[in-house]
Scaffold this motif. Structure first.
Motif, PDB file in Angstrom:
ATOM      1  N   LYS A  38       0.655  -1.193  -0.041  1.00  9.77           N
ATOM      2  CA  LYS A  38       0.044  -0.111   0.026  1.00  9.77           C
ATOM      3  C   LYS A  38       0.920   1.289   0.186  1.00  9.77           C
ATOM      4  O   LYS A  38       0.623   2.272  -0.636  1.00  9.77           O
ATOM      5  N   ASP A  41       2.771   1.525  -3.446  1.00 10.76           N
ATOM      6  CA  ASP A  41       1.807   1.862  -4.726  1.00 10.76           C
ATOM      7  C   ASP A  41       1.330   3.274  -4.404  1.00 10.76           C
ATOM      8  O   ASP A  41       1.365   4.000  -5.590  1.00 10.76           O
ATOM      9  N   GLU A  42       1.052   3.641  -3.336  1.00 10.38           N
ATOM     10  CA  GLU A  42       0.256   5.007  -3.183  1.00 10.38           C
ATOM     11  C   GLU A  42       1.125   6.246  -2.860  1.00 10.38           C
ATOM     12  O   GLU A  42       0.715   7.573  -3.190  1.00 10.38           O
ATOM     13  N   LYS A 677      -3.098   8.856 -15.809  1.00  9.75           N
ATOM     14  CA  LYS A 677      -2.552   8.279 -14.530  1.00  9.75           C
ATOM     15  C   LYS A 677      -0.984   8.385 -14.587  1.00  9.75           C
ATOM     16  O   LYS A 677      -0.618   8.678 -13.248  1.00  9.75           O
ATOM     17  N   GLU A 678      -0.128   8.324 -15.492  1.00  6.70           N
ATOM     18  CA  GLU A 678       0.948   8.210 -15.341  1.00  6.70           C
ATOM     19  C   GLU A 678       1.834   8.399 -16.509  1.00  6.70           C
ATOM     20  O   GLU A 678       1.384   8.473 -17.800  1.00  6.70           O
ATOM     21  N   ASN A 704      -4.425  15.745  -6.913  1.00  9.68           N
ATOM     22  CA  ASN A 704      -4.226  14.304  -7.579  1.00  9.68           C
ATOM     23  C   ASN A 704      -2.906  13.609  -7.319  1.00  9.68           C
ATOM     24  O   ASN A 704      -1.971  13.855  -8.157  1.00  9.68           O
ATOM     25  N   GLU A 706      -2.182  10.632  -6.816  1.00  9.56           N
ATOM     26  CA  GLU A 706      -2.090   9.524  -7.449  1.00  9.56           C
ATOM     27  C   GLU A 706      -1.376   9.653  -9.074  1.00  9.56           C
ATOM     28  O   GLU A 706      -1.059   8.667  -9.684  1.00  9.56           O
ATOM     29  N   HIS A 708       1.364  10.317 -11.378  1.00 10.40           N
ATOM     30  CA  HIS A 708       3.017  10.219 -11.324  1.00 10.40           C
ATOM     31  C   HIS A 708       3.769  10.307 -12.739  1.00 10.40           C
ATOM     32  O   HIS A 708       3.382  10.207 -13.893  1.00 10.40           O
TER      33      HIS A 708
END
Length: 725
Positions: A38, A41-42, A677-678, A704, A706, A708
């Motif tokens: 966790k 990943d985050e 997202k990335e 945001n 999340e 990357h």
């Protein structure tokens, strides 16, 4: 998990500039790996230059640990590379030098395992961190300072009930009539996350009926927080699972501890072992995918990696679940791990050979082991093995998975095993396939890996008899010349390969109408065209791909004698089937103006453009194109300016740019894509990197975190067997 996470967050983010090792300690199945994952990943991607995850396990395998580290750090596949341990260790240290890194060393059992790798991690006084998870307090104390050890606790009664509700009902409320019995069930789980995961998977798949929940309560034994009693829960879950899933589930025990298997390989093995119940409306592979999804929903199988298109990429099982599979397999004579070959007996369905058996082969051949009825043999040790004749004793063999064994030439003895359905081999492909391979009339899957890195351009030459093997479903090679059917059989009867779903990598194959009529159900094709400067491109008929109506994955590579420029330009007119979901093009050198050919594919989700697949200084996307595209990769291009509107590419989640030296910037409007997202960058211009960071800052200002931007260090560019296929 919330309180644990915040406490661990404070421990890990203390303002130390020196390299710090933080240990998570706790009994098996209490959630150490879940907590580490966790956080990994985050909350780490935007704080560290490099991240890596490695699973160590009870039996320390140094080569595997080093390869896992390099795979994570460089984003490359070292599975088939033949490098010494010393060289791998050197590459790890070089990749981390002067970088702020975050490493997870998961499931470390022994002090000596940590001692073997700790010197690989340089302390550049820049705030690098290492998380180590272990069951052993002494390992944690050795690796970390006392105040850098975090001891996991079991979940409280209220936390347990909330977790179980979330797993079974999601965001919905638990029906009032199930609340009391639900609390009773959660209480029997004794705060152990693995037990919650398994019970939650069971109740999620079952009908939400009071009588069934009472039945579950009566049959659950209360755990005493020992690994042994956790098996009681697993036994109950297994007995509640449908019968048609049990063989597929037990087969996972064949795999080594913490081994992640690719979904595509696992489903092929299930099919070859006849674990899949036929369904007239679906292919066996489609049914196998449904079985896998069902087992994942039940939390009996854990997803390791998801593909960019949202499909399962790799999977594994938890250590305790694997232990149950091993015990149950031995009870039912389903599988046996073998380190003593003469001890193999006739009543097994699967044999896993874990150690080098060279010295045992003569004794085995002289023993009473003739005519064994074992249908499946898997090798896990890595070595060369020229004497394969002992395999012919397994005369009912259906599956021979020997990718870890290096052969000097094709082991022709195996063609006598006419029941074989699945063959996976590693050899140097210096010779043609023997014509006698046609004796394997039941063969469905043939996988050949060239093995050594320097041998990737060794080429296999398929026998014309391949066109007589009507049951073939999957043919996978690094490079292979496949004879055209009319040339190969010279007017003799031609068998339609209507079962063939996967073909690759074939070289300079002429894709005539006759061929695609003979492969009507092909779903995945990997093909390369190597230009000799004389043959016309049109003679290969690759514009006939459009007639492959079931094709979902196409990887198409173009090469020439002159790497810098083709002597003949490729034809502009490409035409692809509308079912296509994933497309890789390399070396085509088509103008960006013709990108509409690709953009109009209504189902396309993944697009990879490599080695000047498209050329020109400007690319301007158009309305209505790439409606479902989730991943776009551009690798090595002369593109300078990319023009895009924020309404274009409405589904894009992942953007990867590699060796785009001329591209000035990422269009700012891409940063406004709500789905993005990335962004991954490797060896791009400074201005391009700066534009990516601006996009990241805009996302962070909006909260945001999340989103990357990942900057990958320069790594070795090479092809591997798995990356080609």
């Amino acid at each position: 998990m919330g309180d644990d996470f915040m406490k661990f967050w404070k421990l890990l983010t203390k303002p130390y500039s020196k390299l710090t090792v933080v240990s998570i300690v706790g009994m098996g199945d209490i959630g150490k790996t879940t907590l580490a994952k966790k956080f990994y990943d985050e909350f780490t991607a935007h704080r560290f230059d490099v991240r890596a995850w490695v699973t160590v396990s009870q039996e320390y395998r140094e080569q595997e640990v080093l390869k896992q580290l390099l795979n994570s750090i460089r984003g490359l596949n070292y599975e088939s590379r033949e490098e010494s341990t010393e060289k791998l260790a050197e590459n790890v240290s070089k990749s981390l030098k002067d970088k702020r890194f975050f490493i997870v060393m998961d499931d470390v059992w022994k002090i000596k395992s940590w001692n073997r790798v700790k010197n690989l991690f340089p302390d550049s006084n820049n705030g690098s961190r290492i998380i180590l998870t272990t069951r052993e307090p002494r390992v944690a104390r050795h690796a970390s300072r006392v105040f850098h050890c975090y001891h996991m606790r079991s979940l409280s009664v209220e936390e347990s009930w909330k977790l179980l509700q979330r797993m079974v009902f999601g965001e919905k409320e638990c029906p009032p009539q199930l609340v009391n019995i639900g609390r009773a069930i959660s209480g029997k789980c004794k705060g152990l996350p693995l037990v919650f995961v398994l019970i939650g998977g069971l109740l999620y798949k079952a009908k939400k009926k009071l009588d069934y929940w009472k039945y579950v309560t009566r049959n659950l034994r209360s755990s005493r927080n020992t690994d042994y009693n956790i098996l009681d829960f697993i036994v109950f879950i297994y007995n509640q699972s449908p019968h048609h899933l049990r063989a597929c589930f037990l087969y996972m025990g064949v795999l080594l501890e913490d081994y992640e298997i690719r979904r595509s390989k696992l489903t092929k093995l299930w099919v070859a072992n006849r674990f899949i119940k036929p369904d007239r409306s679906k292919s066996l592979e489609e049914v196998a995918e449904e079985y896998l999804k069902d087992l994942v929903d039940r939390n009996l199988i854990v997803v390791g990696q998801w593909s960019y298109s949202g499909e399962i990429k790799t999977c594994s099982i938890h250590d305790s679940v694997r232990y149950f599979c091993l015990m149950k397999s031995k009870q039912e004579k389903f599988n046996s791990d073998v380190d003593y070959l003469p001890g193999v007996h006739d009543n097994l369905r699967q044999v896993s050979i874990l150690t080098d058996l060279k010295n045992q082969i003569p004794k085995f051949a002289l023993g009473d082991n003739r005519d064994l009825r074992v249908p499946s043999v898997t090798f896990f040790f890595r070595n060369s093995l020229n004497d394969i004749h002992f395999i012919t004793n397994f005369w009912l063999l259906r599956v021979l998975d020997a990718l870890t064994i290096r052969f000097e030439e094709f082991p022709v003895e195996i063609v006598e095993l006419v029941n074989l359905r699945y063959i996976a081999l590693t050899y140097w492909m210096k010779h043609r396939f023997p014509a006698s391979i046609a004796k394997l009339c039941n063969l469905e899957t043939l996988i050949v890996n060239p093995g050594k890195f320097r041998s990737i351009f060794n080429t296999s030459f398929l026998s014309p008899e391949i066109w007589k093997m009507a049951r073939l479903r999957h043919l996978l090679f690094m490079r292979s010349y496949m004879p055209h059917p009319t040339d190969a059989l010279m007017g003799r009867n031609i068998v339609s390969l209507e079962n063939l779903q996967t073909l690759g990598n074939v070289i300079n194959f002429r894709w005539t109408k006759e061929v695609h009529d003979m492969m009507p159900n092909l779903k995945k094709l990997v093909i390369s065209f190597e230009h000799d400067g004389q043959t016309k491109w049109s003679s290969y008929c690759f514009d006939n791909f459009v007639y492959l109506h079931q094709l979902e994955i196409l990887k198409c590579f173009f090469f020439a004698k002159s790497y810098l420029k083709y002597q003949d330009p490729l034809p502009v007119k490409f035409d692809f089937p509308q079912k296509l979901k994933r497309l890789t093009l390399s070396g085509c050198r088509i103008s960006w103006k013709n990108m509409t050919i690709v953009g109009s594919l209504s189902n396309l989700e993944v697009l990879k453009l490599k080695f000047h697949a498209f050329e020109g200084p400007v690319w301007e996307t158009n309305d209505g194109e790439f409606r479902r595209l989730k991943l776009l990769l551009i690798h090595m291009t002369d593109l300078e300016h990319w023009k895009v509107d924020e309404t274009h590419l409405p589904s894009l989640q992942h953007l990867s740019l590699r060796y785009c030296y001329n591209l000035v910037e990422i269009p700012s409007r891409i940063g406004k894509f709500p789905t993005l997202k990335e962004i991954k960058l490797c060896e791009c211009s400074t201005s391009l990197v700066s534009s990516a960071k601006v996009i990241r800052e805009e996302h962070w200002k909006l909260g945001n975190f999340e989103f990357h931007v990942r900057l990958f260090p320069l790594g070795l560019r090479h092809y591997t067997f798995s990356s080609m296929l």
